[in-house]
Design an enzyme around this catalytic site. Sequence first.
Site, PDB file in Angstrom:
ATOM      1  N   LYS A 127      -4.055  -9.703  -6.913  1.00 34.86           N
ATOM      2  CA  LYS A 127      -5.070 -10.066  -6.242  1.00 34.86           C
ATOM      3  C   LYS A 127      -6.399  -8.939  -6.593  1.00 34.86           C
ATOM      4  CE  LYS A 127      -5.837  -7.998  -2.225  1.00 34.86           C
ATOM      5  NZ  LYS A 127      -6.009  -7.445  -0.982  1.00 34.86           N
TER       6      LYS A 127
ATOM      7  N   LYS B 217       0.672  -1.199   0.160  1.00 28.43           N
ATOM      8  CA  LYS B 217       0.037   0.086  -0.095  1.00 28.43           C
ATOM      9  C   LYS B 217       0.942   1.234  -0.022  1.00 28.43           C
ATOM     10  CE  LYS B 217      -4.476  -1.541   1.625  1.00 28.43           C
ATOM     11  NZ  LYS B 217      -5.653  -1.473   2.515  1.00 28.43           N
TER      12      LYS B 217
ATOM     13  N   LYS C 125     -10.734  -3.948  -4.575  1.00 29.78           N
ATOM     14  CA  LYS C 125     -11.938  -2.892  -5.130  1.00 29.78           C
ATOM     15  C   LYS C 125     -11.254  -1.675  -5.311  1.00 29.78           C
ATOM     16  CE  LYS C 125     -13.870  -3.313  -0.503  1.00 29.78           C
ATOM     17  NZ  LYS C 125     -12.830  -3.480   0.494  1.00 29.78           N
TER      18      LYS C 125
HETATM   19  P1  TYM Z   1     -11.011  -5.655   3.190  1.00 25.81           P
HETATM   20  O1  TYM Z   1     -12.080  -5.028   3.096  1.00 25.81           O
HETATM   21  O2  TYM Z   1      -9.863  -5.587   2.359  1.00 25.81           O
HETATM   22  O3  TYM Z   1     -11.372  -7.201   2.475  1.00 25.81           O
HETATM   23  C1  TYM Z   1     -12.589  -7.864   3.211  1.00 25.81           C
HETATM   24  C2  TYM Z   1     -12.398  -9.274   3.474  1.00 25.81           C
HETATM   25  O4  TYM Z   1     -12.140  -9.863   2.052  1.00 25.81           O
HETATM   26  C3  TYM Z   1     -10.952 -10.590   1.811  1.00 25.81           C
HETATM   27  N1  TYM Z   1     -10.411 -10.582   0.601  1.00 25.81           N
HETATM   28  C4  TYM Z   1     -10.295 -11.406  -0.453  1.00 25.81           C
HETATM   29  N2  TYM Z   1     -10.377 -12.668  -0.336  1.00 25.81           N
HETATM   30  C5  TYM Z   1     -10.109 -13.461  -1.513  1.00 25.81           C
HETATM   31  N3  TYM Z   1      -9.817 -12.965  -2.762  1.00 25.81           N
HETATM   32  C6  TYM Z   1      -9.719 -11.362  -2.596  1.00 25.81           C
HETATM   33  N4  TYM Z   1      -9.142 -11.123  -3.911  1.00 25.81           N
HETATM   34  C7  TYM Z   1      -9.845 -10.676  -1.554  1.00 25.81           C
HETATM   35  N5  TYM Z   1      -9.852  -9.250  -1.532  1.00 25.81           N
HETATM   36  C8  TYM Z   1     -10.387  -9.230  -0.018  1.00 25.81           C
HETATM   37  C9  TYM Z   1     -10.040 -10.005   2.832  1.00 25.81           C
HETATM   38  O5  TYM Z   1      -9.009 -10.806   2.997  1.00 25.81           O
HETATM   39  C10 TYM Z   1     -10.919  -9.668   4.110  1.00 25.81           C
HETATM   40  O6  TYM Z   1     -11.070 -10.792   4.710  1.00 25.81           O
HETATM   41  N6  TYM Z   1      -8.066  -5.429   7.046  1.00 25.81           N
HETATM   42  C11 TYM Z   1      -9.346  -6.006   6.579  1.00 25.81           C
HETATM   43  C12 TYM Z   1     -10.605  -5.416   7.342  1.00 25.81           C
HETATM   44  C13 TYM Z   1     -10.555  -5.560   8.621  1.00 25.81           C
HETATM   45  C14 TYM Z   1     -10.594  -6.908   9.613  1.00 25.81           C
HETATM   46  C15 TYM Z   1     -10.506  -6.458  11.059  1.00 25.81           C
HETATM   47  C16 TYM Z   1     -10.617  -7.971   9.052  1.00 25.81           C
HETATM   48  C17 TYM Z   1     -10.269  -4.730   9.613  1.00 25.81           C
HETATM   49  N7  TYM Z   1     -10.352  -4.949  10.928  1.00 25.81           N
HETATM   50  C18 TYM Z   1     -10.352  -7.406  11.990  1.00 25.81           C
HETATM   51  C19 TYM Z   1     -10.651  -9.174  10.049  1.00 25.81           C
HETATM   52  C20 TYM Z   1     -10.566  -8.793  11.564  1.00 25.81           C
HETATM   53  C21 TYM Z   1      -9.471  -5.653   5.362  1.00 25.81           C
HETATM   54  O7  TYM Z   1      -8.581  -5.023   4.608  1.00 25.81           O
HETATM   55  O8  TYM Z   1     -10.424  -6.088   4.281  1.00 25.81           O
END
Ligand code: TYM
Length: 334
Positions: free
Chosen positions: A202, A120, A205
Amino acid sequence: MESIFSDPKKQTMLSGVQPTGIFTLGNYIGAIKNWRKVQNDYNCLYFIANLHSLTVRNDPQKLKKLTLDCVALLLACGIDIEKSILFIQSHVPEHTELSWVLQCYTQFGELTRMTQFKDKSAKNADNVNAGLFGYPVLMAADILIYQSDFVPIGADQKQHLELTRDIANRFNNLYGETFNLPNPYIPQSGGRVMSLANPTSKMSKSDKNLNGFISVLDPPDVIINKFKKAVTDSESKIYYSDEKPGISNLLTIYSVLANLEMSEVEEKFRDKGYGEFKLAVGELVAETLKPIQDKYNQLSKDKKYLQEICDQGAKKASSIAQKTLKSVYEKIGI
Ligand code: TYM
């Protein structure tokens, strides 16, 4: 104090998603599909990680709207508020309070090793803020404050979960058992859905190439078109292989959504051409997302209802979070 959950003996699942955009097919397959699945067997807490979103620049009005849209979308994906607690991260200020404490038990070196921070900060070179650096500590606080047993996430978040365990362990060793050690809950297949335009990275969004990702709200014709354009290879044979990231990604998506083993999907498309296969994947994705889209369109209109759900969720979550924070403060002399 009486438990918030009807069966306090069940283990706790917790996860979050950032409202930086409408969820992608990657978010759905890697995480949210599992969130729905585990609701009967675990005490679940799910939240919109709006504070994490501040690590990149957002338009405030857009962030506010997307946050509530994401609540509607989680409900449309099957999160049931009779079973699970659904809330917005910033409505439970104990997360940020604990995050500050945990920052004092996290080493600079540990955070510099986080691959997401490296990625990032390379992508946002003009805004490598301290929040981006401390991001995994807030995530650790999100998880530890509910004494979570499992965290359903995609593979990209595994390293953050390992750090969470390290921080919890360190704290427990210094002050005695305080935090439960959480485990990742990553799907065997679909834990890393790849970009359709560049299948070695990956699906995300925030991808500038709109053909790279499927938004859960993309209309069926857009979905099918994006799959038709998906980057593959020149071999024209359909089988799973690390050498064939594009085709393997499409096979994985198909196998997860059709609930078939990889070998069954390979068999089904063995004699088919890439064009026919891509169309079949696109149609299956469109078909899977259609009921979610219909439900979302219905739910997203009623902002008052959505806000009420969030208020109730935050109250319940807060009552659990306060207990952990109190015990942490007592232990460290605050
Ligand atoms: P975020 O919003 O990036 O993604 C949400 C969830 O989707 C999964 N994910 C994917 N899984 C498979 N293939 C992909 N291409 C893909 N892109 C995203 C992510 O692994 C995630 O599980 N840091 C987290 C948000 C968060 C969180 C937490 C999660 C904040 N606090 C505490 C668990 C526990 C995140 O970036 O989500």
